[in-house]
Design a protein around this motif. Structure first.
Motif, PDB file in Angstrom:
ATOM      1  N   SER A 146       0.825  -1.203   0.000  1.00  0.00           N
ATOM      2  CA  SER A 146       0.000   0.000   0.000  1.00  0.00           C
ATOM      3  C   SER A 146       0.859   1.253   0.000  1.00  0.00           C
ATOM      4  O   SER A 146       1.888   1.316   0.674  1.00  0.00           O
ATOM      5  N   GLY A 147       0.400   2.258  -0.723  1.00  0.00           N
ATOM      6  CA  GLY A 147       1.099   3.529  -0.749  1.00  0.00           C
ATOM      7  C   GLY A 147       0.862   4.306   0.534  1.00  0.00           C
ATOM      8  O   GLY A 147      -0.051   4.023   1.307  1.00  0.00           O
ATOM      9  N   ALA A 148       1.686   5.311   0.776  1.00  0.00           N
ATOM     10  CA  ALA A 148       1.580   6.130   1.981  1.00  0.00           C
ATOM     11  C   ALA A 148       0.253   6.881   2.048  1.00  0.00           C
ATOM     12  O   ALA A 148      -0.203   7.257   3.122  1.00  0.00           O
ATOM     13  N   LEU A 149      -0.372   7.107   0.912  1.00  0.00           N
ATOM     14  CA  LEU A 149      -1.642   7.829   0.874  1.00  0.00           C
ATOM     15  C   LEU A 149      -2.833   6.915   1.125  1.00  0.00           C
ATOM     16  O   LEU A 149      -3.977   7.356   1.110  1.00  0.00           O
ATOM     17  N   GLY A 150      -2.588   5.632   1.324  1.00  0.00           N
ATOM     18  CA  GLY A 150      -3.660   4.697   1.602  1.00  0.00           C
ATOM     19  C   GLY A 150      -4.441   4.278   0.376  1.00  0.00           C
ATOM     20  O   GLY A 150      -5.541   3.761   0.488  1.00  0.00           O
ATOM     21  N   ASN A 151      -3.879   4.512  -0.793  1.00  0.00           N
ATOM     22  CA  ASN A 151      -4.580   4.174  -2.038  1.00  0.00           C
ATOM     23  C   ASN A 151      -4.321   2.727  -2.411  1.00  0.00           C
ATOM     24  O   ASN A 151      -3.430   2.426  -3.183  1.00  0.00           O
ATOM     25  N   CYS A 152      -5.102   1.852  -1.813  1.00  0.00           N
ATOM     26  CA  CYS A 152      -4.910   0.434  -2.104  1.00  0.00           C
ATOM     27  C   CYS A 152      -6.220  -0.325  -1.935  1.00  0.00           C
ATOM     28  O   CYS A 152      -7.261   0.242  -1.658  1.00  0.00           O
ATOM     29  N   VAL A 153      -6.104  -1.601  -2.061  1.00  0.00           N
ATOM     30  CA  VAL A 153      -7.243  -2.505  -1.962  1.00  0.00           C
ATOM     31  C   VAL A 153      -7.195  -3.203  -0.611  1.00  0.00           C
ATOM     32  O   VAL A 153      -6.131  -3.551  -0.118  1.00  0.00           O
ATOM     33  N   GLU A 154      -8.366  -3.401  -0.018  1.00  0.00           N
ATOM     34  CA  GLU A 154      -8.488  -4.191   1.200  1.00  0.00           C
ATOM     35  C   GLU A 154      -9.414  -5.367   0.900  1.00  0.00           C
ATOM     36  O   GLU A 154     -10.340  -5.240   0.096  1.00  0.00           O
ATOM     37  N   VAL A 155      -9.154  -6.494   1.536  1.00  0.00           N
ATOM     38  CA  VAL A 155      -9.991  -7.674   1.345  1.00  0.00           C
ATOM     39  C   VAL A 155     -10.453  -8.215   2.698  1.00  0.00           C
ATOM     40  O   VAL A 155      -9.793  -8.017   3.718  1.00  0.00           O
ATOM     41  N   ALA A 156     -11.597  -8.894   2.673  1.00  0.00           N
ATOM     42  CA  ALA A 156     -12.137  -9.532   3.873  1.00  0.00           C
ATOM     43  C   ALA A 156     -12.798 -10.839   3.466  1.00  0.00           C
ATOM     44  O   ALA A 156     -13.494 -10.906   2.460  1.00  0.00           O
ATOM     45  N   ALA A 157     -12.547 -11.884   4.240  1.00  0.00           N
ATOM     46  CA  ALA A 157     -13.191 -13.179   4.005  1.00  0.00           C
ATOM     47  C   ALA A 157     -14.579 -13.145   4.638  1.00  0.00           C
ATOM     48  O   ALA A 157     -14.730 -12.783   5.808  1.00  0.00           O
ATOM     49  N   LEU A 158     -15.586 -13.491   3.863  1.00  0.00           N
ATOM     50  CA  LEU A 158     -16.957 -13.511   4.359  1.00  0.00           C
ATOM     51  C   LEU A 158     -17.333 -14.912   4.835  1.00  0.00           C
ATOM     52  O   LEU A 158     -16.701 -15.905   4.452  1.00  0.00           O
ATOM     53  N   ALA A 159     -18.345 -14.979   5.662  1.00  0.00           N
ATOM     54  CA  ALA A 159     -18.755 -16.248   6.275  1.00  0.00           C
ATOM     55  C   ALA A 159     -19.130 -17.313   5.254  1.00  0.00           C
ATOM     56  O   ALA A 159     -18.950 -18.509   5.505  1.00  0.00           O
ATOM     57  N   ASP A 160     -19.630 -16.898   4.084  1.00  0.00           N
ATOM     58  CA  ASP A 160     -20.049 -17.879   3.078  1.00  0.00           C
ATOM     59  C   ASP A 160     -18.911 -18.349   2.170  1.00  0.00           C
ATOM     60  O   ASP A 160     -19.131 -19.077   1.212  1.00  0.00           O
ATOM     61  N   GLY A 161     -17.679 -17.918   2.474  1.00  0.00           N
ATOM     62  CA  GLY A 161     -16.527 -18.348   1.694  1.00  0.00           C
ATOM     63  C   GLY A 161     -16.136 -17.397   0.575  1.00  0.00           C
ATOM     64  O   GLY A 161     -15.108 -17.581  -0.063  1.00  0.00           O
TER      65      GLY A 161
ATOM     66  N   ILE B 165     -15.116 -13.515  -0.969  1.00  0.00           N
ATOM     67  CA  ILE B 165     -14.147 -12.518  -0.536  1.00  0.00           C
ATOM     68  C   ILE B 165     -14.620 -11.144  -0.994  1.00  0.00           C
ATOM     69  O   ILE B 165     -14.897 -10.934  -2.170  1.00  0.00           O
ATOM     70  N   ALA B 166     -14.704 -10.215  -0.042  1.00  0.00           N
ATOM     71  CA  ALA B 166     -15.095  -8.842  -0.341  1.00  0.00           C
ATOM     72  C   ALA B 166     -13.835  -8.022  -0.591  1.00  0.00           C
ATOM     73  O   ALA B 166     -12.805  -8.234   0.053  1.00  0.00           O
ATOM     74  N   MET B 167     -13.929  -7.075  -1.515  1.00  0.00           N
ATOM     75  CA  MET B 167     -12.804  -6.218  -1.859  1.00  0.00           C
ATOM     76  C   MET B 167     -13.306  -4.776  -1.922  1.00  0.00           C
ATOM     77  O   MET B 167     -14.357  -4.512  -2.501  1.00  0.00           O
ATOM     78  N   ARG B 168     -12.547  -3.856  -1.301  1.00  0.00           N
ATOM     79  CA  ARG B 168     -12.964  -2.460  -1.303  1.00  0.00           C
ATOM     80  C   ARG B 168     -11.754  -1.535  -1.444  1.00  0.00           C
ATOM     81  O   ARG B 168     -10.613  -1.946  -1.265  1.00  0.00           O
ATOM     82  N   ASN B 169     -12.047  -0.285  -1.736  1.00  0.00           N
ATOM     83  CA  ASN B 169     -11.037   0.757  -1.842  1.00  0.00           C
ATOM     84  C   ASN B 169     -10.741   1.253  -0.427  1.00  0.00           C
ATOM     85  O   ASN B 169     -11.646   1.729   0.267  1.00  0.00           O
ATOM     86  N   SER B 170      -9.494   1.189   0.010  1.00  0.00           N
ATOM     87  CA  SER B 170      -9.153   1.575   1.372  1.00  0.00           C
ATOM     88  C   SER B 170      -9.371   3.065   1.634  1.00  0.00           C
ATOM     89  O   SER B 170      -9.526   3.472   2.775  1.00  0.00           O
ATOM     90  N   ARG B 171      -9.391   3.865   0.595  1.00  0.00           N
ATOM     91  CA  ARG B 171      -9.613   5.306   0.779  1.00  0.00           C
ATOM     92  C   ARG B 171     -11.082   5.625   1.051  1.00  0.00           C
ATOM     93  O   ARG B 171     -11.395   6.707   1.523  1.00  0.00           O
ATOM     94  N   PHE B 172     -11.969   4.686   0.736  1.00  0.00           N
ATOM     95  CA  PHE B 172     -13.400   4.886   0.931  1.00  0.00           C
ATOM     96  C   PHE B 172     -14.013   3.675   1.636  1.00  0.00           C
ATOM     97  O   PHE B 172     -14.860   2.975   1.071  1.00  0.00           O
ATOM     98  N   PRO B 173     -13.601   3.401   2.871  1.00  0.00           N
ATOM     99  CA  PRO B 173     -14.093   2.205   3.559  1.00  0.00           C
ATOM    100  C   PRO B 173     -15.602   2.210   3.788  1.00  0.00           C
ATOM    101  O   PRO B 173     -16.198   1.151   3.961  1.00  0.00           O
ATOM    102  N   GLU B 174     -16.216   3.380   3.749  1.00  0.00           N
ATOM    103  CA  GLU B 174     -17.662   3.457   3.931  1.00  0.00           C
ATOM    104  C   GLU B 174     -18.416   3.177   2.628  1.00  0.00           C
ATOM    105  O   GLU B 174     -19.636   3.061   2.624  1.00  0.00           O
ATOM    106  N   GLY B 175     -17.685   3.038   1.535  1.00  0.00           N
ATOM    107  CA  GLY B 175     -18.295   2.777   0.238  1.00  0.00           C
ATOM    108  C   GLY B 175     -18.609   1.300   0.044  1.00  0.00           C
ATOM    109  O   GLY B 175     -18.365   0.474   0.923  1.00  0.00           O
ATOM    110  N   PRO B 176     -19.143   0.950  -1.104  1.00  0.00           N
ATOM    111  CA  PRO B 176     -19.499  -0.443  -1.383  1.00  0.00           C
ATOM    112  C   PRO B 176     -18.264  -1.313  -1.610  1.00  0.00           C
ATOM    113  O   PRO B 176     -17.166  -0.800  -1.808  1.00  0.00           O
TER     114      PRO B 176
END
Length: 71
Positions: free
Chosen positions: A17-32, A34-45
């Motif tokens: 990840s860059g110093a500005l936080g412009n990267c991808v975050e992932v999370a494993a969901l209970a149903d197996g 994987i969710a992926m989101r923009n780290s700069r907009f964690p409140e987004g879809p």
């Protein structure tokens, strides 16, 4: 997937990840899946992928299938 449905998930950010936080975050969901989101907009879809879809994408990236996008 709306952010409200992902509240309380544990998100992982890339160590590349860059110093500005412009990267991808992932999370494993209970149903197996994987969710992926923009780290700069964690409140987004988030986009949700099956493990097979993400595995295919990562294999393609490792094989250089997407190198033309980086130019």
């Amino acid at each position: 997937m709306p952010a409200a449905q992902l509240a309380g998930m544990t998100w992982t950010k890339s160590s590349y990840s860059g110093a500005l936080g412009n990267c991808v975050e992932v999370a494993a969901l209970a149903d197996g899946t994987i969710a992926m989101r923009n780290s700069r907009f964690p409140e987004g879809p988030a986009l949700v992928y099956t493990r097979a879809e993400l595995t295919a994408f990562l294999a393609g990236a490792k094989d250089g299938e997407f190198d033309d996008f980086a130019r």
